[in-house]
Design an enzyme around this catalytic site. Structure first.
Site, PDB file in Angstrom:
ATOM      1  N   GLU A  64      -9.817  -1.043  -0.193  1.00 19.31           N
ATOM      2  CA  GLU A  64      -9.781   0.405  -0.045  1.00 19.31           C
ATOM      3  C   GLU A  64     -10.722   0.886   1.075  1.00 19.31           C
ATOM      4  O   GLU A  64     -10.488   1.919   1.694  1.00 19.31           O
ATOM      5  CB  GLU A  64     -10.150   1.060  -1.386  1.00 19.31           C
ATOM      6  CG  GLU A  64      -9.317   2.277  -1.706  1.00 19.31           C
ATOM      7  CD  GLU A  64      -9.455   2.731  -3.161  1.00 19.31           C
ATOM      8  OE1 GLU A  64     -10.582   2.854  -3.649  1.00 19.31           O
ATOM      9  OE2 GLU A  64      -8.421   2.963  -3.801  1.00 19.31           O
ATOM     10  N   LYS A 120       0.120  10.178  -5.277  1.00 16.77           N
ATOM     11  CA  LYS A 120      -0.420  11.092  -6.295  1.00 16.77           C
ATOM     12  C   LYS A 120       0.376  12.394  -6.315  1.00 16.77           C
ATOM     13  O   LYS A 120       0.719  12.911  -7.380  1.00 16.77           O
ATOM     14  CB  LYS A 120      -1.901  11.401  -6.006  1.00 16.77           C
ATOM     15  CG  LYS A 120      -2.846  10.273  -6.367  1.00 16.77           C
ATOM     16  CD  LYS A 120      -4.300  10.734  -6.226  1.00 16.77           C
ATOM     17  CE  LYS A 120      -5.248   9.553  -6.331  1.00 16.77           C
ATOM     18  NZ  LYS A 120      -6.658   9.935  -6.068  1.00 16.77           N
ATOM     19  N   HIS A 131      -5.835 -25.822  -9.090  1.00 16.89           N
ATOM     20  CA  HIS A 131      -4.528 -26.305  -9.557  1.00 16.89           C
ATOM     21  C   HIS A 131      -3.437 -25.253  -9.349  1.00 16.89           C
ATOM     22  O   HIS A 131      -2.394 -25.311  -9.983  1.00 16.89           O
ATOM     23  CB  HIS A 131      -4.601 -26.697 -11.032  1.00 16.89           C
ATOM     24  CG  HIS A 131      -5.462 -27.897 -11.273  1.00 16.89           C
ATOM     25  ND1 HIS A 131      -4.968 -29.153 -11.485  1.00 16.89           N
ATOM     26  CD2 HIS A 131      -6.820 -28.033 -11.294  1.00 16.89           C
ATOM     27  CE1 HIS A 131      -5.957 -30.008 -11.654  1.00 16.89           C
ATOM     28  NE2 HIS A 131      -7.099 -29.352 -11.542  1.00 16.89           N
TER      29      HIS A 131
END
Lengths: 431, 431
Positions: free
Chosen positions: B271, B403, B292
């Site tokens: 950010e 938003k 792994h």
């Protein structure tokens, strides 16, 4: 699963794939599909994974775990492909059995789990194809000792999944433990739909038949065209985007229950395709949480990634209570499910509006059938991508160096790799 | 924290940074440090975060949470920077208080937590600077209702951390709730060492003074040269590697307790730096588990990433019991701690041997003091990197679009962004 690649088209995004490029790619998909079909028919190494929906015997798994289905907790001891498939399934579905995955050798963390669990009511699911995986065997030896110290007979509470021979197979034989076989020709990261992934699911009483049926239905869609097969649409599109600059693939489920699925996908994608200086790097994120963490970067950072949304279209819901605060009144007319859905659509559109490629993968809901389809679909997508890259999808040679060095450092033999560790170049800046 | 950038040098790795390039970069670091010092002295927006070790008042936090320190469980309701700092601290340290972070609006998951927790013994820690964050307020409204339904007075069990005004501040005033203020000039992702991150730590009885002292000691190291300041060494090296092709930064702690720290780092890095088509993409991984899963890609995939190891040099330990199996005898001479240490060194060396850049960050152990230093050090590294990139480190404008669209979709006003959602380009491939 259904796949929507509309937001990956060059008309929407950059990097993006043109319709013409997709049509050309579809000819490669047809050729790749022939090789995949042939590999499946021959039960060739790796391709055999795509035969699991018909090869796996759920009755055998259920019968083997039967003595332990009353356990209140299940500790799976395995790492990588011996852990992530099982974890993905049990974390996606709910169960009264507590599940713990000892997939690390952090001493404090291992001890905290073993101290906390009611061992007399806990079962062990130990998984290693070779029976020699250092982390898994070390943890198993430690867990056995903890059971003994607690006065619990571990031989009464252990299920083994391993290869045809090796230390774990010998042990299972010696103590007459319930055991299952890791299927031949199936690399660990492709083994979720075998005993490797399904023992834990069986102990938790999940529907193994539905898992396999969902996978089988997905297998039915494998055809020679990306326009007809969701899995191939996904594999081909992500491959084409990588070739055009999207070297990363952010897997973003909009469901908490699928957070572990992203870890499973990250292994599948990284270990299968990450070789020969090729391969797309998987990113793990979660909707809506990471809108407040990673979205800034995804939308405004370098044009080097594709975002994959995974969205269950049906979920349980919960209404948001009314509030007297004017600025928040709109929430009171909605539910948490409405909010989740709106945030998903808004985030997807926000990336498209910024010309950032993204793909939508939809499943009907998070249940055994849909999960089986999702896991199988992503495996098939990965196998197709491997064909398009021209890599050996089913090997992971680059991890051997560190395994040898580890063994050498611990006095388990002479290895040049261990000597190289001491030659580290240092440039330290200390506090 | 100590930082070793030896394996990032061009003599070891490609991409890598030459000594000469580091010397030239050090002149930019000196200039950047002057700007940072000035910003701190002026309490400028964002830079003020680096003043938190002396600005945060641990007594005020302890006094505010005091009525709730006997709670058996703490639910923190917040998202992004209002959640990750607190989660990093409490997940790193052990406590008898169970901690839950409602940082998502998945209805099934929220309900499962609220149904499971003993609400009469549970405290709520609600955090939102604006007091209007949709996810946080929705979850808070839902949680309040759950407390009421259970016959528990939520006003007796809620701590509020918010800005000087807004709906949450009004609510705290109206119900006379214990409350703290989000500090001015400190973006959420830089607020771990304020009330935002430390309320949860205080409820869990962690040592707030040590957290701040560790951070203050790290602040003492900020000087005009990367060769003298671990944080700047880290920020400058990762910046230089990005400029040379390492567009990803994999954060790999070798401690389970630091898994959430990687999430915190991922927000900080993404950010703050992900803008203007710039910024390095953070990857989250975990040692030894991801050896792994991701190591194959890191070692043999594209040369597009740097791996950052974070290693506590002291850990608790647990011996591995002897085994009669020849092939595993070497494990019986070791402990889990030995195995963890050998795997760390082997993995680091395996990347260096393949010419893949990596950086080692060491802390003495995982405790409050060292954690405070690590968090502060990474924040300072990020601020320095932001100066070098020339971006506005402390803003996140790209998240606003979604938003607004979300709000519009839910009927919370007229927004063009919401209309754009309906115009999605589709190319669906269905099962």
């Amino acid at each position: 699963m259904d796949v929507d690649i509309g937001n990956a088209l060059a008309s929407v995004a950059s990097p993006g794939v043109s319709r013409e490029a997709l049509d050309r790619l579809d000819e490669q998909v047809a050729d790749a599909h022939e090789r995949i079909e042939q590999g499946m028919a021959n039960a060739d190494h790796g391709y055999e994974a795509l035969n699991l929906p018909e090869r796996t015997d759920p009755d055998a798994i259920r019968a083997t775990v039967d003595p332990l289905t009353d356990a209140g907790a299940l500790v799976t001891i395995g790492i990588g492909g011996s852990s992530l498939g099982a974890a993905t399934i049990v974390d996606a579905l709910s169960s009264d059995t507590e599940t713990v995955f000892l997939d690390n050798v952090d001493p404090e963390w291992v001890t905290a789990h073993l101290d906390r669990l009611p061992l007399e009511d806990t079962a062990i699911n130990v998984v290693s194809r070779s029976g020699t995986t250092a982390e898994t065997l070390a943890n198993f030896l430690v867990a056995r000792e903890a059971f003994e110290s607690a006065g619990v007979d571990w031989t009464e509470r252990t299920i083994v999944t391993t290869g045809e021979s090796g230390p774990l197979r010998d042990l299972a034989d010696r103590h007459d433990l319930p055991s299952l076989k890791v299927p031949d020709g199936v690399p660990g990261r492709f083994s979720a739909l075998s005993a490797v992934g399904m023992v834990a699911a069986a102990v938790c009483d999940h529907d193994l038949d539905a898992l396999l049926e969902g996978a089988a239905a997905e297998a039915e869609t494998l055809t020679g065209s990306l326009y007809e097969c969701p899995a191939y649409a996904y594999g081909a599109t992500t491959y084409a985007l990588d070739a055009r600059g999207a070297g990363m693939n952010a897997m973003v489920p909009y469901a908490e229950s699928l957070e572990t699925y992203s870890e499973w996908f990250a292994q599948l994608w990284a270990e299968s395709l990450g070789k020969d200086d090729l391969g797309q790097t998987p990113l793990r994120a979660l909707g809506v949480t990471d809108q407040h963490s990673q979205l800034q970067l995804y939308r405004a950072g370098p044009r080097d990634k594709v975002v994959t949304f995974v969205r269950p279209t049906e979920t349980a819901d919960r209404s948001i209570p009314e509030t007297e605060v004017d600025d928040l009144a709109y929430l009171g007319d909605a539910s948490l499910g409405d909010l989740l859905a709106a945030e998903f659509e808004a985030t997807e559109a926000s990336l498209a509006a910024a010309g950032r490629p993204n793909v939508r993968v939809e499943i009907d809901r998070v249940d055994e059938y849909e999960l089986g389809g999702l896991l199988y679909g992503m495996e098939a997508a990965c196998v197709l991508a491997g064909e398009l890259y021209g890599v050996n999808t089913f090997e992971q040679p680059a991890v051997e160096w560190a395994k040898k060095a580890t063994r050498g450092l611990l006095g388990g033999g002479e290895f040049a790799e261990a000597d190289a560790v001491a030659e580290k170049t240092e440039l330290r800046v200390e506090q």
